[in-house]
Design an enzyme around this catalytic site. Structure first.
Site, PDB file in Angstrom:
ATOM      1  CD  GLU A 144      -8.760   8.201   5.242  1.00 18.57           C
ATOM      2  OE1 GLU A 144      -9.196   9.335   5.507  1.00 18.57           O
ATOM      3  OE2 GLU A 144      -7.808   7.997   4.471  1.00 18.57           O
ATOM      4  NE  ARG A 177     -14.956  27.875  51.780  1.00 20.21           N
ATOM      5  CZ  ARG A 177     -15.789  26.876  52.063  1.00 20.21           C
ATOM      6  NH1 ARG A 177     -15.333  25.690  52.425  1.00 20.21           N
ATOM      7  NH2 ARG A 177     -17.092  27.066  52.006  1.00 20.21           N
ATOM      8  CG  PHE A 205      -2.623   6.931   9.984  1.00 21.85           C
ATOM      9  CD1 PHE A 205      -3.960   6.804  10.308  1.00 21.85           C
ATOM     10  CD2 PHE A 205      -2.086   6.042   9.064  1.00 21.85           C
ATOM     11  CE1 PHE A 205      -4.760   5.840   9.734  1.00 21.85           C
ATOM     12  CE2 PHE A 205      -2.885   5.064   8.471  1.00 21.85           C
ATOM     13  CZ  PHE A 205      -4.225   4.971   8.814  1.00 21.85           C
ATOM     14  CG  HIS A 232      -3.700  14.060  -0.110  1.00 22.41           C
ATOM     15  ND1 HIS A 232      -3.786  13.514  -1.368  1.00 22.41           N
ATOM     16  CD2 HIS A 232      -4.115  13.084   0.737  1.00 22.41           C
ATOM     17  CE1 HIS A 232      -4.225  12.270  -1.290  1.00 22.41           C
ATOM     18  NE2 HIS A 232      -4.440  11.988  -0.009  1.00 22.41           N
ATOM     19  CE1 TYR A 258     -18.022  26.150  49.072  1.00 21.24           C
ATOM     20  CE2 TYR A 258     -18.858  25.206  47.032  1.00 21.24           C
ATOM     21  CZ  TYR A 258     -18.878  25.284  48.412  1.00 21.24           C
ATOM     22  OH  TYR A 258     -19.739  24.501  49.119  1.00 21.24           O
ATOM     23  CG  ASN A 272      -0.313   8.335   6.094  1.00 20.60           C
ATOM     24  OD1 ASN A 272      -0.417   7.119   6.067  1.00 20.60           O
ATOM     25  ND2 ASN A 272      -1.228   9.126   5.567  1.00 20.60           N
ATOM     26  CE1 TYR A 298      -3.359   2.888   0.636  1.00 19.63           C
ATOM     27  CE2 TYR A 298      -1.908   3.490   2.459  1.00 19.63           C
ATOM     28  CZ  TYR A 298      -2.958   3.792   1.612  1.00 19.63           C
ATOM     29  OH  TYR A 298      -3.598   5.002   1.721  1.00 19.63           O
TER      30      TYR A 298
END
Length: 521
Positions: free
Chosen positions: A412, A283, A328, A84, A280, A196, A54
């Site tokens: 994906e 403290r 990844f 990309h 609060y 990646n 791949y």
């Protein structure tokens, strides 16, 4: 200048920031060069034997079953970077982009990615020369790594894209040609190895951690100043109380507050004042600030694993030994980033409550922290700004990691959205710095109403530093100028540095032995 050996030395948050700021020099050892060459040879062997792997000789994502001929495997990698690079929005700050390069170099130097040595050397050289690619902020879903931002980050390697250089944004090709660096010809697997990975997420985590550490330290100091202005009690910070509920973050904050308030004329001037207990927001600072420190620590521990990890795909383990896995995927950091975002937002939430207490006109302070209220609005409106920022931070606390939108035609089918988590953490810290600046403005004014009583040496040093930037207000003025000045004082680290120097001078250490994990190193 010291040297950092990529692939051999361990990156920490501190060393990553030192490399980013040019305080460390990055190199490759002979051993690491050999590992990289060896890994590249394994990829060449795969191509030579027409072994189907791949991303080396197949298409990407849903095109993983499409076989690419040997003569096209190099073009495949260039096409990958170009196709990309689809990021949108404003560029991320150049220091974060530089940190991305540093973290990627650390991953590639470990010899599991099959890249050419010269490619890694070019990345390191660009980082060292502050030739930093322009990376759009939006476009990553944080699953196959940060594909879009990493594509933009490495377009300059092939002579495309833009870079930050000497204060300008210019075409990468022009800068590299002027420096005698021609575009690289990527080899099989290299494009995939470059894009990646989780370096966008991780770089935002590094910067978020570094900045959050500073505001955690500042919040304790400013909170102590507010307590002094409100004549609160330091007894809730007694170590004995926190020994019977021993959360480390709580114990550390309690120790710091105790040290910050010792010795103080203000604190010791009202032992029999009749106040049974404080609100609060005063403290419970150890419990609330301590919980935020726990969130910070969790993110720090995971980030320091990630920035030393190999997160591309496939992984080249040896001759004809590859694994196509999921290193990844950004989920390990995404959830922790969302957790830290809540922790940072809560620091602002409680700080706003202390601001409100200070202007109520209680505990001997004038209403709105000014003597002639009516003609003067005094410090009424800065708290509106704090409230607005606190509210906006609450909207940013929705966990990005709780969402997943399938991509890549379903290949994906679960994504982390960790890139959004990282950006949100830094946006919350942006707001938090202003909220703390407003509290510091109020606390300093309140302490002035306690004169001639003085606080501890450390808090008086912090008060004096503020007064060198912002004067006491006896009438209305444009307070945004004061807020901006104090935000810069906090964000630069000068405020915390002043406190630490004063503590060291007067032998009142604000750190506690055994809590080293809570420090930046």
């Amino acid at each position: 200048m010291k040297n950092f050996r990529y692939g051999t030395d361990k990156l920490t948050i501190g060393t990553a920031m030192a490399l980013t700021r040019g305080r460390l020099h990055g190199t490759l050892s002979a051993k690491d060069r050999h590992k990289i060459d060896r890994s590249e040879s394994f990829v060449k062997d795969i191509v030579a034997h027409n072994e189907v792997v791949y991303g080396i000789n197949t298409g990407f994502g849903p095109l993983c079953d499409t076989i690419i001929s040997p003569r096209d495997t190099a073009n495949l990698q260039h096409n990958l970077l170009k196709s990309h690079a689809v990021g949108v929005g404003n560029p991320i700050p150049s220091p974060i982009a530089k940190t991305m390069m540093i973290i990627k170099a650390q991953a590639l130097a470990q010899g599991y990615s099959g890249i050419q040595l010269r490619t890694l050397e070019r990345i390191i050289w660009m980082a060292e020369q502050d030739i930093i690619p322009v990376v759009p902020a939006q476009g990553s879903v944080g699953a196959s790594g940060d594909l879009a931002p990493l594509s933009h980050l490495f377009l300059p390697l092939i002579g495309l894209g833009q870079v930050h250089y000497k204060g300008d944004i210019v075409p990468a090709k022009e800068v590299l040609q002027a420096r005698g660096m021609p575009p690289l010809q990527l080899a099989p697997k290299e494009g995939l190895a470059l894009i990646n990975g989780t370096q966008f997420i991780a770089a935002h985590a590094v910067h978020g951690l570094y900045r959050m550490y500073n505001v955690l330290e500042a919040a304790d100091i400013i909170g102590a100043m507010s307590l002094e202005g409100l004549m609160g009690s330091y007894k809730p910070f007694d170590a004995r109380l926190h020994q019977i509920r021993p959360f480390p973050g709580n114990q550390l904050v309690a120790h710091r507050l105790w040290q910050l308030l010792q010795p103080s004329e203000i604190a010791n001037s009202h032992p029999d004042c009749g106040r049974v207990q404080d609100p609060y927001s005063l403290r419970c600072m150890p419990q609330v600030h301590g919980a935020s420190r726990a969130a910070w620590l969790h993110l720090k521990e995971l980030t320091e694993i990630e920035i030393n990890a190999v997160t591309d795909n496939p992984i080249i383990l040896g001759p004809h030994d590859t694994i196509s896995g999921g290193n990844f995927h950004g989920q390990p950091l995404a959830i922790a980033l969302d957790y830290a975002t809540v922790g940072a937002a809560e620091l602002g939430n409680i700080a706003d409550r202390r601001c409100y207490l200070t202007i109520e006109g209680r505990y001997g302070l004038p209403k709105l922290l000014i003597k002639n209220a009516g003609l003067n609005s005094g410090f009424m409106i800065p708290q509106y700004t704090a409230a607005a920022l606190v509210s906006e931070n609450k909207t940013l606390c929705f966990p990005a990691s709780a969402d997943s939108i399938p991509t890549s035609l379903g290949q994906e089918d679960h994504v982390s959205m960790g890139s959004i988590s990282g950006r949100k953490l830094n946006k919350v810290i942006d707001h938090l710095e202003y909220i703390l600046a407003i509290e510091l403005l109020y606390a300093t004014q309140a302490m002035d109403f306690r004169r001639p009583l003085r606080s501890s040496e450390v808090l008086e040093a912090c008060h004096a530093l503020v007064r060198r930037q912002v004067s006491f207000a006896s009438r209305d003025r444009i307070f945004s100028n004061d807020i901006n000045a104090l935000q810069k004082l906090i964000s630069s680290g000068r405020f915390v540095q002043e406190a630490n120097q004063a503590a060291e001078t007067h032998n009142q250490p604000l750190t506690q032995t055994g809590y080293d994990a809570f420090n930046i190193s």
